[in-house]
Scaffold this motif. Structure first.
Motif, PDB file in Angstrom:
ATOM      1  N   TRP A  16       1.061  -1.114   0.388  1.00  0.00           N
ATOM      2  CA  TRP A  16      -0.214  -0.302   0.293  1.00  0.00           C
ATOM      3  C   TRP A  16       1.019   1.461   0.250  1.00  0.00           C
ATOM      4  CZ3 TRP A  16      -3.071  -2.397   4.398  1.00  0.00           C
ATOM      5  CH2 TRP A  16      -3.923  -3.387   4.263  1.00  0.00           C
ATOM      6  N   CYS A  17       0.277   2.327  -0.323  1.00  0.00           N
ATOM      7  CA  CYS A  17       0.879   3.568  -0.657  1.00  0.00           C
ATOM      8  C   CYS A  17       1.344   3.802   0.440  1.00  0.00           C
ATOM      9  CB  CYS A  17       0.296   5.057  -1.094  1.00  0.00           C
ATOM     10  SG  CYS A  17       0.173   4.302  -3.053  1.00  0.00           S
ATOM     11  N   PRO A  18       2.699   4.327   1.455  1.00  0.00           N
ATOM     12  CA  PRO A  18       2.758   4.719   2.233  1.00  0.00           C
ATOM     13  C   PRO A  18       2.405   5.682   3.009  1.00  0.00           C
ATOM     14  CG  PRO A  18       5.304   4.620   1.665  1.00  0.00           C
ATOM     15  CD  PRO A  18       3.407   4.973   0.328  1.00  0.00           C
ATOM     16  N   GLY A  19       1.593   5.601   4.259  1.00  0.00           N
ATOM     17  CA  GLY A  19       0.977   6.552   4.851  1.00  0.00           C
ATOM     18  C   GLY A  19      -0.492   6.151   4.730  1.00  0.00           C
ATOM     19  N   CYS A  20      -0.629   4.899   3.832  1.00  0.00           N
ATOM     20  CA  CYS A  20      -2.685   4.875   3.644  1.00  0.00           C
ATOM     21  C   CYS A  20      -3.325   4.211   4.347  1.00  0.00           C
ATOM     22  CB  CYS A  20      -2.309   3.415   2.100  1.00  0.00           C
ATOM     23  SG  CYS A  20      -4.108   2.901   1.595  1.00  0.00           S
ATOM     24  N   PRO A  21      -4.825   4.945   4.909  1.00  0.00           N
ATOM     25  CA  PRO A  21      -4.818   4.257   5.904  1.00  0.00           C
ATOM     26  C   PRO A  21      -5.823   2.913   5.550  1.00  0.00           C
ATOM     27  CG  PRO A  21      -6.290   6.076   5.080  1.00  0.00           C
ATOM     28  CD  PRO A  21      -4.723   5.544   3.714  1.00  0.00           C
ATOM     29  N   PRO A 203      -9.881   6.802   3.610  1.00  0.00           N
ATOM     30  CA  PRO A 203      -9.405   8.523   2.461  1.00  0.00           C
ATOM     31  C   PRO A 203      -7.904   7.616   1.288  1.00  0.00           C
ATOM     32  CG  PRO A 203      -9.300  10.155   4.260  1.00  0.00           C
ATOM     33  CD  PRO A 203      -9.745   8.041   4.208  1.00  0.00           C
ATOM     34  N   CYS A 204      -8.562   8.133   0.187  1.00  0.00           N
ATOM     35  CA  CYS A 204      -7.236   7.129  -0.659  1.00  0.00           C
ATOM     36  C   CYS A 204      -6.305   8.511  -0.685  1.00  0.00           C
ATOM     37  CB  CYS A 204      -7.571   7.565  -2.060  1.00  0.00           C
ATOM     38  SG  CYS A 204      -6.748   6.423  -3.499  1.00  0.00           S
ATOM     39  N   ILE A 205      -4.907   8.362  -0.010  1.00  0.00           N
ATOM     40  CA  ILE A 205      -4.251   9.228   0.125  1.00  0.00           C
ATOM     41  C   ILE A 205      -3.199  10.475  -1.727  1.00  0.00           C
ATOM     42  CG2 ILE A 205      -4.230   9.502   2.598  1.00  0.00           C
ATOM     43  CD1 ILE A 205      -1.287   8.399   2.265  1.00  0.00           C
TER      44      ILE A 205
HETATM   45 FE1  SF4 Z   1      -2.492   4.127  -1.952  1.00  0.00          FE
HETATM   46 FE2  SF4 Z   1      -4.891   5.215  -2.623  1.00  0.00          FE
HETATM   47 FE3  SF4 Z   1      -4.418   2.973  -3.042  1.00  0.00          FE
HETATM   48 FE4  SF4 Z   1      -3.750   3.119  -0.043  1.00  0.00          FE
HETATM   49  S1  SF4 Z   1      -6.221   3.271  -1.344  1.00  0.00           S
HETATM   50  S2  SF4 Z   1      -2.375   2.448  -1.564  1.00  0.00           S
HETATM   51  S3  SF4 Z   1      -3.488   5.552  -1.291  1.00  0.00           S
HETATM   52  S4  SF4 Z   1      -4.168   4.112  -4.209  1.00  0.00           S
END
Ligand code: SF4
Length: 263
Positions: A16-21, A203-205
C-alpha cells in the motif's frame, strides 16, 4: 510483539502507498482478532478472511489466517457459502466501495436481506484506487478522473439507508485512522449474530485525498442513541447534515439465514 500478534503477521511486503489508511484498518483488525482470541471468543483456525478486488484486497496477504480472494465484487457469495457449510466459522469480508457498490451490489443487498451471519468491512475511498482513481458509485458529482475527465455527471448514493431497508441487522461507520474506534466497532460487528455491515472511511491519499474534508466533519453517534429502533436509525441516516456520523446506527438480533437453513 506477543504470540497472537506475531502469529497474525505474514512475511508479505506491504505494498500500500506509505501512509495509506488501509494500514490503519489492518492494525485495527489484527488487534480485534487478538482481543477476541485472548477472551476465548474465537479460535484462530475458525476465522476466514475474504476480500474482493481492489487495494483493500491485499489485506488477505497481510493476515496469517484462512483466506479467500474472490472475483471483483464476489466476496459475499463465497462468504455465504462458507458460513452455510460450516457454522463454526467466523467469516469476515473486506471490500471497497467500487468492489461492493458497483460490481457487487446485488450480492450485498441479498446477503443483508437474508441476514447471513457474515461480517462485511467496506474500505470507502470513493474511487477505484487500484486502477488509479476512476469514479465509483460513491464518487461525488464533479469528481475528475481518467474515467470522468470533465467531472462525474452522476449523483453518488448513500449505502447505509439502502442496507437498512435491505434487512441488515448491524450497521456502523468508522474512520480508518481512528484505530481505537474502528477496533471497537469491529469487535461489536464480529460479536453480532447476523449480517454486520461497517463502512470504514479510508481516504485514498494518492488519488482522492479526503482527509481535510473529513477532519472537522466526523461526529460520534450520541451515547444514548437507540440502535434497536429501526425508525430512529431510518430518521438518523436520512437526515440532511453537514456532519458525517460515526458509530453504531442499528443493532438488532433476528434469525440468521444459516440457522434457518440448518433448522
Ligand atoms: Fe495507495 Fe490509494 Fe490504494 Fe491506499 S487506496 S494503497 S493510497 S492507491
Amino acid at each position: 510483539m506477543n504470540l497472537i500478534m506475531a502469529n497474525l503477521s505474514t512475511t508479505a511486503k506491504i505494498t500500500w502507498c506509505p501512509g495509506c489508511p488501509n494500514s490503519a484498518i489492518l492494525v485495527a483488525f489484527r488487534q480485534t482478532i487478538e482481543e477476541l482470541v485472548k477472551a476465548g471468543e474465537i479460535k484462530l483456525e475458525n476465522v476466514v478472511v475474504c476480500a474482493g478486488i481492489g487495494c483493500h484486497g491485499k489485506i488477505t496477504d497481510y493476515v496469517n489466517l484462512n483466506s479467500f480472494t474472490s472475483l471483483h465484487g464476489r466476496a459475499l457469495p463465497a462468504m455465504t457459502g462458507m458460513k452455510c457449510a460450516n457454522r463454526k466459522l467466523m467469516v469476515v469480508g473486506f471490500s471497497g466501495d467500487g468492489d461492493s457498490f458497483a460490481e457487487g451490489i446485488g450480492h450485498l443487498v441479498h446477503a443483508a436481506r437474508r441476514n447471513s451471519d457474515i461480517k462485511v468491512f467496506i474500505h470507502v475511498n470513493q474511487v477505484f484506487a487500484l486502477t488509479t482513481g476512476q469514479a465509483t458509485p460513491l464518487s461525488p458529482k464533479g469528481y475528475k478522473s481518467k474515467s470522468t475527465p470533465f467531472g462525474s455527471i452522476e449523483e453518488p448514493f448513500t449505502p447505509l439507508p439502502m442496507l437498512l431497508e435491505s434487512g441488515a441487522t448491524f450497521l456502523a461507520r468508522s474512520y480508518a485512522n481512528d484505530i481505537a474506534n474502528t477496533k471497537k466497532i469491529m469487535l461489536e460487528a464480529i460479536r453480532h449474530k447476523g449480517f454486520a455491515f461497517v463502512e470504514i472511511i479510508q481516504p485514498c491519499i494518492t488519488f482522492f485525498d479526503t482527509r481535510d474534508y473529513f477532519k472537522d466533519r466526523l461526529e460520534a453517534v450520541p451515547d444514548n442513541f437507540p440502535a434497536q429502533d429501526i425508525n430512529a436509525a431510518r430518521e438518523f441516516l436520512s437526515k440532511a447534515t453537514t456532519k458525517t456520523p460515526v458509530g453504531i446506527f442499528y443493532n438488532v438480533v433476528k434469525p440468521t439465514y444459516e440457522d434457518e437453513l440448518w433448522a
